[in-house]
Scaffold this active site. Structure first.
Site, short mmCIF file in Angstrom:
data_model
loop_
_atom_site.label_atom_id
_atom_site.label_comp_id
_atom_site.label_asym_id
_atom_site.label_seq_id
_atom_site.Cartn_x
_atom_site.Cartn_y
_atom_site.Cartn_z
CB CYS A 53 -3.62 5.55 11.42
SG CYS A 53 -3.94 4.18 10.68
NE ARG A 110 -6.27 4.13 5.74
CZ ARG A 110 -5.33 4.73 6.59
NH1 ARG A 110 -5.03 4.72 8.22
NH2 ARG A 110 -3.97 4.99 5.61
NE ARG A 137 0.91 10.02 10.24
CZ ARG A 137 0.76 8.98 9.62
NH1 ARG A 137 -0.35 8.37 10.24
NH2 ARG A 137 1.22 8.36 9.41
CE LYS A 166 -1.66 1.27 4.08
NZ LYS A 166 -1.16 3.18 4.54
CG ASN A 167 2.98 2.72 3.76
OD1 ASN A 167 1.17 2.90 3.17
ND2 ASN A 167 2.46 2.71 4.57
CG ASP A 175 3.58 1.18 9.62
OD1 ASP A 175 3.72 2.14 10.52
OD2 ASP A 175 3.79 1.37 8.64
C1 UD1 Z 1 5.18 6.75 6.55
C2 UD1 Z 1 3.96 4.91 6.04
C3 UD1 Z 1 3.80 4.86 8.39
C4 UD1 Z 1 5.03 4.43 8.80
C5 UD1 Z 1 5.74 5.79 9.08
C6 UD1 Z 1 6.88 5.18 8.98
C7 UD1 Z 1 2.50 6.60 4.54
C8 UD1 Z 1 1.22 6.38 3.70
N1 UD1 Z 1 3.24 5.18 5.75
O1 UD1 Z 1 4.29 7.13 7.34
O2 UD1 Z 1 2.84 3.55 7.65
O3 UD1 Z 1 4.58 4.48 10.31
O4 UD1 Z 1 6.06 6.36 7.54
O5 UD1 Z 1 7.75 4.27 9.41
O6 UD1 Z 1 3.84 6.05 3.32
N2 UD1 Z 1 7.86 14.14 11.00
C9 UD1 Z 1 8.02 15.31 11.97
N3 UD1 Z 1 7.87 16.27 10.86
C10 UD1 Z 1 7.00 16.27 9.44
C11 UD1 Z 1 7.42 14.57 9.10
C12 UD1 Z 1 7.46 13.46 10.20
O7 UD1 Z 1 8.51 15.78 13.05
O8 UD1 Z 1 7.38 17.14 8.27
C13 UD1 Z 1 7.75 12.82 12.43
C14 UD1 Z 1 6.58 12.75 12.23
O9 UD1 Z 1 5.95 13.64 13.32
C15 UD1 Z 1 7.07 10.97 13.25
C16 UD1 Z 1 8.50 11.05 12.14
O10 UD1 Z 1 8.82 11.82 11.95
O11 UD1 Z 1 7.29 11.08 14.61
C17 UD1 Z 1 7.68 9.44 11.40
O12 UD1 Z 1 7.13 10.17 10.41
P1 UD1 Z 1 7.59 9.77 8.83
O13 UD1 Z 1 8.77 8.88 8.43
O14 UD1 Z 1 7.09 11.38 7.77
O15 UD1 Z 1 5.60 9.14 8.91
P2 UD1 Z 1 4.87 9.06 7.67
O16 UD1 Z 1 5.56 9.65 6.50
O17 UD1 Z 1 3.74 9.84 7.91
#
Ligand code: UD1
Length: 439
Positions: A119, A402, A124, A23-24, A310
């Site tokens: 989620c 999902r 986030r 999915k991702n 995850d």
């Molecule tokens: C993606 C995955 C999710 C997985 C995660 C970590 C998708 C759709 N989802 O989520 O399933 O759990 O990677 O492997 O691909 N952060 C910030 N600022 C930002 C962006 C992120 O502080 O601008 C922080 C987040 O709050 C979190 C950490 O960075 O603590 C990791 O987030 P991130 O790697 O961005 O996860 P997603 O891309 O949201």
């Protein structure tokens, strides 16, 4: 919303299960297809509600799509992308849709994208996405719940992420494909999904190196130069891990097919540490056997290649039954233990102390009415219910839909007693259950 998954636990799992496309990964490929003024055909597309949401979103942006669930393909014709607005109705449903921000900015020079949903596992934030786009020269503002980005002439630059965010790495990659000069993303996320995105874009004519390492280099290419391609999505390592967790919890022996074991190295090492037997059958299939009680372990979630956040929830269901006390430390998201109160309802002994969950393994779990509070917490409920004595009913299963294709069918084929029930009425109300079983 009255659908439930009903599981009669305790049946060991045997047989083969084929793992679906990730999915991702596929959702990001669909966003990337917006950069290609041509027709792309993506293979190995899982039948998931998130894919349907992404199809609706990119159609709304002007793409023409043909989604064949039967053939597991999506054809995307992005020649006439003409709308730079990604509406809240789509983006609030899932985090991955936020990747259209970088893609639309690249393609159209402007984007208006609702702040994302997905989620509710933590704050986030999107500050790293926004800072990255600003460093590339875009004007970015947040107004009325939307991110507004403008910039027709982005310029390559060095961008060092304060944490290796998957989404920020992807958005910066997508935004910099047509930027003038060289963009370097330092402390980039290294997930297989990032490599898949780079491979997809490179096949279409982009120039990206270093994906899968902590430094990714993007040499800007001419806007309009990317060509239509055919591409197959990587398999879902989280789905593979979830099936392996199920056999670890309930026992039995399964073969998982269509797996890339190197995407699961940390997880497989941990499973071996707790006493599961894992054996490669072919380069793309693994046999997993559990024939004795497993041992407790400690683990900390970390950015890839560390232990994937995850996988934490389904692994917790396994450790709830292990011999001894395990400690899981969740280091990425603030609110990722939503499965804990639900597992307690099934008899698990788990204490939560901030980012730590202390799990004292119990001899058995008992069936209960529980809910899937988020996607992976939902997987944890399925794993626990398969192992529990008696019947469990899982509500809020739209979260599970999902990310898990044909979940009941795949587990039934492994011998589980699992079904989906529509129009579920609470058994404790002493009413007749009028249900339509959807397998
Ligand atoms: C993606 C995955 C999710 C997985 C995660 C970590 C998708 C759709 N989802 O989520 O399933 O759990 O990677 O492997 O691909 N952060 C910030 N600022 C930002 C962006 C992120 O502080 O601008 C922080 C987040 O709050 C979190 C950490 O960075 O603590 C990791 O987030 P991130 O790697 O961005 O996860 P997603 O891309 O949201």
């Amino acid at each position: 919303m009255n659908k439930r998954i009903v599981i009669e636990g305790g049946k060991q799992l045997f047989g083969e299960v084929s793992i679906s496309g990730a999915k991702n990964a596929v959702l990001k490929l669909m966003a990337a297809a917006l950069l290609i003024e041509d027709v792309c055909l993506i293979h190995n597309v899982p039948d998931l509600s998130d894919v349907e949401t992404m199809v609706s979103l990119i159609n709304c942006l002007g793409a023409k799509t043909k989604y064949s669930k039967l053939n597991q393909t999506i054809e995307i014709d992005a020649r006439d992308i003409n709308n730079c607005v990604a509406d809240y109705a789509y983006v609030s449903k899932m985090r991955a849709s936020f990747d259209v921000l970088g893609a639309l900015l690249s393609r159209l020079g402007e984007a208006k994208v609702a702040l994302p949903g997905g989620c509710a596992i933590g704050e986030r934030r999107v500050d790293l996405h926004i800072k990255g786009l600003q460093l590339l020269g875009a004007d970015v503002a947040i107004e009325n719940g939307y991110v507004l980005a403008n910039g027709n002439k982005l310029k390559g630059v060095d961008i060092s992420l304060s944490m290796p965010s998957v989404g920020a790495t992807e958005n910066i990659m997508l935004a910099s494909i047509f930027a003038e000069g060289v963009t370097r993303i330092q402390n980039a996320a290294q997930e297989p999904e990032i490599v898949d995105l780079a491979n997809f874009l490179n096949m279409a004519g982009a120039d990206i190196t270093g994906a899968g390492t902590s430094e990714i280099t993007i040499n800007g290419v001419q806007r309009g130069s990317l060509k239509g391609i055919q591409y197959s999505t990587i398999p879902a390592s989280i789905e593979a891990a979830s099936y392996m967790c199920a056999v670890c919890a309930v026992g039995g022996e399964i073969i998982g097919d269509d797996i890339i074991p190197s995407h699961l190295t940390f997880f497989l090492n941990k499973m071996q540490e707790i006493g599961v037997k894992i054996e490669p059958i072919t380069p793309y299939s693994l046999k997993v056997k559990k024939d004795k009680r497993l041992k407790a372990i400690d683990l900390i979630t970390q950015p890839y290649p560390g232990f994937h956040t995850d996988m934490q929830a389904p692994v917790m269901s396994v450790l709830a039954l292990a011999d001894g006390t395990s400690i899981i430390t969740e280091s990425l998201f603030e609110n990722r233990f939503m499965q804990v109160p639900e597992l307690r309802r099934m008899g698990a002994d788990i204490q939560q102390e901030n980012s730590k969950a202390i799990i004292k393994g119990v001899e058995y779990l008992t069936g209960a009415e529980v809910k899937a509070s988020d996607l992976r917490a939902g997987a944890a409920m399925v794993v626990a219910a398969l192992a529990a004595n008696g019947t469990s009913t899982i509500s809020d299963i739209h979260h599970i839909d999902r990310g898990y294709e044909k979940l009941e069918e795949k587990f039934s084929n492994l011998g589980a007693n699992i079904k989906r029930v529509e129009n579920f009425e609470n058994i404790s109300d002493n009413k007749t259950i009028e249900s339509k079983v959807l397998l």
